[in-house]
Design a protein around this motif. Structure first.
Motif, short mmCIF file in Angstrom:
data_model
loop_
_atom_site.label_atom_id
_atom_site.label_comp_id
_atom_site.label_asym_id
_atom_site.label_seq_id
_atom_site.Cartn_x
_atom_site.Cartn_y
_atom_site.Cartn_z
N THR A 67 -3.78 2.19 1.20
CA THR A 67 -4.58 3.40 1.23
C THR A 67 -3.29 4.27 1.39
N LYS A 68 -3.41 5.69 1.00
CA LYS A 68 -2.46 6.73 1.15
C LYS A 68 -3.28 7.67 2.05
N SER A 69 -4.56 7.65 2.38
CA SER A 69 -5.28 8.42 3.38
C SER A 69 -5.29 8.10 4.63
N THR A 70 -4.98 8.78 5.59
CA THR A 70 -5.00 8.47 6.82
C THR A 70 -6.44 8.37 7.56
N CYS A 73 -7.67 4.89 6.17
CA CYS A 73 -6.78 3.84 7.15
C CYS A 73 -7.60 3.69 8.65
N LYS A 74 -8.06 4.89 9.11
CA LYS A 74 -8.31 4.84 10.57
C LYS A 74 -9.80 4.21 10.42
N LEU A 85 -1.14 1.45 5.42
CA LEU A 85 -1.00 2.75 4.95
C LEU A 85 0.25 3.18 4.39
N ARG A 87 3.03 5.34 2.71
CA ARG A 87 3.57 6.47 2.81
C ARG A 87 5.20 6.29 2.30
#
Length: 127
Positions: A67-70, A73-74, A85, A87
């Motif tokens: 995923t690119k979304s933090t 991811c969390k 993650l 990036r």
């Protein structure tokens, strides 16, 4: 399950040509998709709705996701889902804990070409 039953019937009533062998792969994929969906409904979804206060042990049987979304991811990390993650270097803060930096690539064994019969493309329907 109707789709899986259809694939099994096709295999039982037809000689196994190359195109028929592709049905085996489709059946396997559909069954794995069903298994993954059931795992998601039973284990992951409840943890995403009511997140635990600390991360759970990662389930090593799951493939996980990129995923690119933090935020995503969390949430998945706290639910025990293996997550990566993605990036670019420009967006990595100096305080971020990076365990391993890797370059994404395709394995050489993956076939990404269109299936053809006698030079004619015969795409399979999207599911």
């Amino acid at each position: 399950m109707c789709l899986a039953d259809h694939e099994v019937r096709c295999l039982r009533h037809h000689p196994l040509l190359f195109r028929d062998l592709v049905f085996v792969a489709q059946l396997q994929r559909k069954l794995l998709d069903i298994h993954a969906l059931l795992d998601y409904i039973e284990f992951v979804h409840p943890l995403l709705k009511t997140p635990p206060s600390r991360p759970l042990h990662t389930n090593d049987n799951w493939m996980g996701c990129f995923t690119k979304s933090t935020e995503v991811c969390k949430a998945l990390y706290f639910a025990g889902v293996p997550v990566w993650l993605v990036r670019s270097k420009a967006y990595i803060s100096p305080t971020m804990n990076v365990v391993h930096s890797v370059r994404l690539s395709y394995p050489d064994e993956i076939v990404r070409a269109m299936y053809t019969e006698n030079g004619v493309a015969k795409p399979f329907p999207s599911i």
